[in-house]
Every structure is written in C-alpha cells, then in structure tokens.
Write a protein that holds these residues in place. Structure first.
Motif, PDB file in Angstrom:
ATOM      1  N   HIS A  60     -12.504   2.710  10.354  1.00  7.37           N
ATOM      2  CA  HIS A  60     -13.239   3.569  11.285  1.00  7.37           C
ATOM      3  C   HIS A  60     -14.536   2.895  11.729  1.00  7.37           C
ATOM      4  N   HIS A  61     -14.762   2.869  13.046  1.00  7.11           N
ATOM      5  CA  HIS A  61     -15.993   2.328  13.631  1.00  7.11           C
ATOM      6  C   HIS A  61     -16.203   0.858  13.286  1.00  7.11           C
ATOM      7  N   GLY A  62     -15.156   0.168  12.888  1.00  6.04           N
ATOM      8  CA  GLY A  62     -15.287  -1.257  12.602  1.00  6.04           C
ATOM      9  C   GLY A  62     -15.436  -2.067  13.879  1.00  6.04           C
ATOM     10  N   ARG A  63     -16.094  -3.230  13.779  1.00  2.12           N
ATOM     11  CA  ARG A  63     -16.290  -4.114  14.933  1.00  2.12           C
ATOM     12  C   ARG A  63     -15.736  -5.491  14.604  1.00  2.12           C
ATOM     13  N   PHE A  64     -14.777  -5.929  15.442  1.00  7.53           N
ATOM     14  CA  PHE A  64     -14.151  -7.231  15.263  1.00  7.53           C
ATOM     15  C   PHE A  64     -14.657  -8.140  16.386  1.00  7.53           C
ATOM     16  N   ASP A  65     -15.765  -8.846  16.119  1.00  9.70           N
ATOM     17  CA  ASP A  65     -16.388  -9.691  17.137  1.00  9.70           C
ATOM     18  C   ASP A  65     -15.938 -11.141  17.031  1.00  9.70           C
ATOM     19  N   ALA A  66     -15.564 -11.566  15.838  1.00  9.61           N
ATOM     20  CA  ALA A  66     -15.118 -12.952  15.637  1.00  9.61           C
ATOM     21  C   ALA A  66     -14.336 -12.994  14.330  1.00  9.61           C
ATOM     22  N   GLY A  67     -13.811 -14.170  14.003  1.00  3.83           N
ATOM     23  CA  GLY A  67     -13.052 -14.276  12.775  1.00  3.83           C
ATOM     24  C   GLY A  67     -11.661 -13.691  12.927  1.00  3.83           C
ATOM     25  N   ALA A  68     -10.963 -13.556  11.805  1.00  5.75           N
ATOM     26  CA  ALA A  68      -9.581 -13.097  11.831  1.00  5.75           C
ATOM     27  C   ALA A  68      -9.299 -12.148  10.685  1.00  5.75           C
ATOM     28  N   VAL A  69      -8.546 -11.090  10.996  1.00  2.00           N
ATOM     29  CA  VAL A  69      -8.058 -10.141   9.995  1.00  2.00           C
ATOM     30  C   VAL A  69      -6.538 -10.177  10.071  1.00  2.00           C
ATOM     31  N   SER A  70      -5.903 -10.484   8.945  1.00  2.00           N
ATOM     32  CA  SER A  70      -4.456 -10.646   8.930  1.00  2.00           C
ATOM     33  C   SER A  70      -3.815  -9.657   7.966  1.00  2.00           C
ATOM     34  N   LEU A  71      -2.811  -8.911   8.479  1.00  2.00           N
ATOM     35  CA  LEU A  71      -2.001  -8.019   7.659  1.00  2.00           C
ATOM     36  C   LEU A  71      -0.552  -8.510   7.652  1.00  2.00           C
ATOM     37  N   GLY A  72      -0.379  -9.814   7.655  1.00  2.00           N
ATOM     38  CA  GLY A  72       0.953 -10.397   7.724  1.00  2.00           C
ATOM     39  C   GLY A  72       1.824 -10.009   6.536  1.00  2.00           C
ATOM     40  N   HIS A  73       3.020  -9.509   6.847  1.00  2.00           N
ATOM     41  CA  HIS A  73       4.018  -9.134   5.844  1.00  2.00           C
ATOM     42  C   HIS A  73       3.544  -8.023   4.899  1.00  2.00           C
ATOM     43  N   ALA A  74       2.448  -7.357   5.236  1.00  2.00           N
ATOM     44  CA  ALA A  74       1.991  -6.242   4.405  1.00  2.00           C
ATOM     45  C   ALA A  74       2.922  -5.054   4.587  1.00  2.00           C
ATOM     46  N   ARG A  75       3.047  -4.225   3.552  1.00  2.00           N
ATOM     47  CA  ARG A  75       3.911  -3.057   3.608  1.00  2.00           C
ATOM     48  C   ARG A  75       3.100  -1.803   3.307  1.00  2.00           C
ATOM     49  N   PHE A  76       3.193  -0.832   4.217  1.00  2.00           N
ATOM     50  CA  PHE A  76       2.472   0.425   4.085  1.00  2.00           C
ATOM     51  C   PHE A  76       3.501   1.543   3.975  1.00  2.00           C
ATOM     52  N   SER A  77       3.586   2.182   2.801  1.00  2.00           N
ATOM     53  CA  SER A  77       4.553   3.255   2.567  1.00  2.00           C
ATOM     54  C   SER A  77       3.786   4.552   2.342  1.00  2.00           C
ATOM     55  N   GLY A  78       3.930   5.492   3.304  1.00  2.00           N
ATOM     56  CA  GLY A  78       3.173   6.725   3.182  1.00  2.00           C
ATOM     57  C   GLY A  78       1.685   6.462   3.383  1.00  2.00           C
ATOM     58  N   GLY A  79       0.903   7.481   3.168  1.00  2.00           N
ATOM     59  CA  GLY A  79      -0.537   7.328   3.301  1.00  2.00           C
ATOM     60  C   GLY A  79      -0.974   7.224   4.741  1.00  2.00           C
ATOM     61  N   THR A  80      -2.177   6.679   4.944  1.00  2.00           N
ATOM     62  CA  THR A  80      -2.786   6.619   6.271  1.00  2.00           C
ATOM     63  C   THR A  80      -3.405   5.248   6.506  1.00  2.00           C
ATOM     64  N   VAL A  81      -3.200   4.727   7.725  1.00  2.00           N
ATOM     65  CA  VAL A  81      -3.869   3.507   8.176  1.00  2.00           C
ATOM     66  C   VAL A  81      -4.581   3.860   9.467  1.00  2.00           C
ATOM     67  N   SER A  82      -5.892   3.648   9.523  1.00  2.00           N
ATOM     68  CA  SER A  82      -6.649   4.124  10.677  1.00  2.00           C
ATOM     69  C   SER A  82      -7.585   3.058  11.230  1.00  2.00           C
ATOM     70  N   PHE A  96       0.859  -1.185   0.000  1.00  2.00           N
ATOM     71  CA  PHE A  96       0.000   0.000   0.000  1.00  2.00           C
ATOM     72  C   PHE A  96       0.893   1.231   0.000  1.00  2.00           C
ATOM     73  N   THR A  97       0.850   1.978  -1.102  1.00  2.12           N
ATOM     74  CA  THR A  97       1.726   3.136  -1.267  1.00  2.12           C
ATOM     75  C   THR A  97       0.883   4.402  -1.380  1.00  2.12           C
ATOM     76  N   ASP A  98       1.125   5.343  -0.424  1.00  4.99           N
ATOM     77  CA  ASP A  98       0.404   6.629  -0.428  1.00  4.99           C
ATOM     78  C   ASP A  98      -1.105   6.411  -0.515  1.00  4.99           C
ATOM     79  N   SER A  99      -1.579   5.416   0.174  1.00  4.87           N
ATOM     80  CA  SER A  99      -2.994   5.078   0.140  1.00  4.87           C
ATOM     81  C   SER A  99      -3.618   5.280   1.515  1.00  4.87           C
ATOM     82  N   THR A 100      -4.939   5.302   1.539  1.00  5.94           N
ATOM     83  CA  THR A 100      -5.679   5.415   2.786  1.00  5.94           C
ATOM     84  C   THR A 100      -6.423   4.110   3.042  1.00  5.94           C
ATOM     85  N   VAL A 101      -6.102   3.467   4.168  1.00  7.49           N
ATOM     86  CA  VAL A 101      -6.767   2.230   4.575  1.00  7.49           C
ATOM     87  C   VAL A 101      -7.430   2.504   5.918  1.00  7.49           C
ATOM     88  N   THR A 102      -8.753   2.406   5.945  1.00 11.54           N
ATOM     89  CA  THR A 102      -9.453   2.805   7.166  1.00 11.54           C
ATOM     90  C   THR A 102     -10.445   1.749   7.614  1.00 11.54           C
TER      91      THR A 102
END
Length: 457
Positions: A399-421, A391-397
């Motif tokens: 906001h107001h998300g709910r993690f009640d079950a399951g799995a979210v994986s960002l393994g080995h992901a690369r974020f260059s610039g931009g915003t992660v919220s 993810f380069t100069d991107s916005t990943v958001t």
C-alpha cells in the motif's frame, strides 16, 4: 531472587562465609518439645506392652515418672538456651561476614583499577568469586565487571592509546560471565542477572550456548575488528557470537549500536517471548546472522536501522507468532536475507522503509497465516526478490509503495489464499516482475499495476 532451601541445605555453611545459617529459636523449641512428647508416648507404649495388662502404677512410680518428665523438660530448656546463645553469637558472625565481604569487594575493585594487566586479571577472578559467595549483592559484582567493559578501550594495536594486555583482561571478563551462564552448572548461575554493556567496545567475545533470563543491553555499543583468525585466547577476532544461546522474556537491546567490521552471530539461538531490538543501529560492514535461529512470540525491532554493508541473514530461521519490524529502515548496501525462512503467523513489517541499494531476499521463504507489509516503502535502487516463495493464507501489502528505481521480483512465487495488495502503489521507473508467479485463490488487488497477464513491468 534465589529460592531459599530449608532441608538439608539449611544446615550447610555458605562457602567463604563465617556465619552459620541457623533456624529461629521458636522453631527449634517447638520441634524439641514435639520430639520429646512423641518419644515419651512411644516409650510409654512399649513399657505397657511389656508389663501385665492389670498392673497399675503406684505412688512411688508416679513420683519417679514426674521427676523423669521434669528432667527431660529441663534438658530441653537447657538445649534451647544453648541454641539461643548460639543465635546471639550468630549475629556477631554475620557482622564479621559483612566486614569480610566488604573487604573482599574493596580489594577486588582496587585490583581492577590497577595499572598492571596481571593484577587486573586477578581482580576479575576475585570479583567473580565474590559474586558467587555474596548472593545478596551478586548483581552489584556483575555490574562492576560489566562496567569495566564499558570503560574507554582502544582495540587497534597500532593506535597510540592502545594498552598491551587490556584485551586479555576484557576477554577474560566475557569468558567468566559466559561460564556462569551455562547449564548445567558447577558454579552459581548468573542467568537472572541484568547485563549492561551500554557504550562498550567489543572486538570479540563468545557467549555460545548461554542462557539469558535477565535483560541484556548492547545499546550504543561498538563492534569492531576483522574476521582474520583465532587468537590465543580462543576468540575469533572481531566476532561476538551467541550461537545456540537461549533468551527468556528479558529485553535484548542493540539500539544505536554500530557494527563496523565486527560481527554478531545468533545462529541456532532460541528466543522465547524475547524483545530483541536493533533500533537505530548502524549495520555494516559487519555481519549479523540468525541462521537456523527461532523466534517464538516476542519482537525483533530494527526500526530506523541503517544497512550500510555486510550481511544481515535470517536464512533457515523460524518465526512463530513473532513481530519483526523494520520501520523507516534504510537499506543502502549489503544484503538483508530471509532465504528459506519460515513464518507462521505474526508480522514482518517494512513500513516507510527505503531501499536505495543492496539486496533484500525472500527466496524460498514460507509464509503461513502472517502479514508481510511494505506500507509506504520506497524502492529507489537495489533489488527485492521473492523468487520461489510460498505464501499461504497470508497478507502481502505494498500500500502506498513507490517504485522509482531498482527491481522487485516475484518470480515463481506461489500465493495460496490470503491477500496481495498494490493499492495506491506508484510505479515511476522501477521494475516489478511476476515471471511465472501463481495466484491460487488469493485476493489480488493490483491498483495501478498491471496483472502478470497484462505484462506487468
């Protein structure tokens, strides 16, 4: 509307029609006079060159010249009068045209309603030929063929309502339409015509390599059948394919369509400013694939779609300044995959979406300068993976998300610039993993989540 060509096709009589396409009288008269004058000037110049420069015309010569001019003008007027008579006869021929085309339309429509499949097949070809010859009413003829596909149809051979030979008629209609959407063409193109397949039932069809400039509607349609083998007509049972097709600025609609065993393939398709909509569609257990497809500008809408099995795949697809929305979508089973897809600008939005099962994969995705939004999304099961994504100069958001079950994986992901919220995101029992994720120059807003160094879980 087809562009009217004047030369040399203006003189050519349209195939299958009686009335010649002639020029108006005033144009013919003006051209005739101009041609006579030019020819007279040229002839006079040649005579002057062949005679002595001092020679003058006598009275008798002037009289003869005047008579010659009057004779030529009289011949021109006689020719214009004859042409005028031809124009009057043309009106009668046009009326004969209208009568002939209307009779052909009635005959073809009657054949399409016949009980015998062979007669209905003849009606399909008759209506297609009429659409080629009758440019002014081509859309009407195409509408009739599309309307036939919208008629109630039982595709299951074991059902009591099943009609033998009906599938052959329907597949022939699809084949005829496909043949008129290819370029280069040996026959008139129907690519600018609107195609309305609303509430139709498809158990196969091939639109490979077609060009669509007009709108196409599959709203409330049913895609049924099993992927078993190629039938005798050359269609893969249950599969509707748009492989390598090109879509212009017209809308392509699958709103409220149901994919229950049948599949739709858009592999290598090209969308240029198109509006492609699957709003409210039931996706599964059939498959929809966009492998290696490209969406340049335009929109792809899957709002309120329900994923109940099968696969919706965008592997290796390319999105340039496109808007893809899955607002309020529900992923209950199956897979939604964007593996190795490339996003340049644009927006991919899962706002208010709900994940209760299945898998959403962004593995090896490349996101440059765009926005990926999971605003107010709920994760109640299944898995969402961003493994090895860039993810380069991107916005990943989230906001107001709910993690009640399951799995979210960002393994080995690369974020260059931009915003992660993750502002106001709630982690109530699900798992968010950042194994070896890298954040280089990115503005990360963790909210209630703990950063990777703190053991986010």
């Amino acid at each position: 509307m087809a562009r009217r060509r004047w030369w040399p096709h203006r003189w050519r009589q349209t195939s299958g029609r009686y009335a010649p396409d002639l020029w108006p009288v005033w144009i013919v008269a003006a051209l005739a006079v101009i041609v006579v004058c030019v020819a007279g000037v040229v002839a006079y110049g040649l005579v002057r060159r062949l005679t002595e420069p001092t020679e003058t015309l006598g009275v008798s010569d002037g009289i003869r010249l005047s008579i010659t001019i009057l004779t030529v003008l009289g011949a021109v007027l006689a020719g214009v009068y004859a042409y005028r008579k031809q124009r009057i006869a043309e009106g009668d021929a046009r009326r004969a045209d209208a009568s002939q085309l209307a009779e052909r339309y009635s005959t073809a429509a009657g054949q399409l309603g016949h009980e015998t499949p062979a007669v209905r097949l003849a009606g399909v070809y008759a209506m297609a030929r009429l659409a080629d010859d009758w440019v002014e009413q081509r859309q009407v003829c195409v509408d009739v063929l599309c309307a036939y596909l919208r008629m109630p149809y039982e595709w299951n051979p074991d059902a009591h309502e099943y009609k033998k030979g009906e599938r052959e008629v329907r597949q022939t209609i699809i084949q005829v339409i496909r043949d008129h959407l290819h370029e280069p063409l040996e026959q008139p193109s129907w690519s600018t015509c609107a195609l309305d397949f609303t509430r139709a039932t498809f158990d196969g069809g091939d639109f490979t390599g077609c060009l669509f400039r007009g709108s196409v509607s599959f709203a409330d349609a049913d895609f049924v059948g099993d992927l078993i083998s190629f039938d005798e007509a050359g269609f893969l049972d249950g599969a509707v394919t748009f492989r390598g097709a090109r879509f212009g600025a017209g809308a392509v609609t699958f709103n409220d369509a149901r994919f229950q065993g049948g599949s739709v393939c858009f592999d290598e398709a090209r969308f240029s400013g198109s509006a492609l909509s699957f709003r409210g569609a039931l996706l599964g257990p059939g498959d929809i694939t966009f492998h290696h497809a490209s969406l340049n500008g335009g929109t792809l809408t899957l709002d309120e779609a329900r994923f109940a099995g099968g696969t919706v795949g965008f592997d290796h697809a390319q999105f340039a300044d496109a808007t893809v929305t899955l607002h309020r979508a529900r992923l209950e089973d199956g897979a939604l995959a964007f593996r190795r897809a490339r996003f340049t600008g644009g927006t991919l939005s899962f706002d208010h979406a709900r994940f209760t099962g299945g898998g959403l994969a962004f593995d090896d995705v490349e996101f440059t300068g765009g926005t990926l939004s999971f605003y107010a999304a709920r994760f109640d099961g299944g898995s969402v993976t961003f493994d090895y994504g860039q993810f380069t100069d991107s916005t990943v958001t989230f906001h107001h998300g709910r993690f009640d079950a399951g799995a979210v994986s960002l393994g080995h992901a690369r974020f260059s610039g931009g915003t992660v919220s993750f502002v106001r995101a709630q982690l109530n029992g699900g798992r968010v993993a950042f194994d070896d994720a890298q954040f280089s120059g990115a503005n990360v807003r963790w909210g209630r989540l703990r950063p990777p160094g703190g053991g986010a879980g």
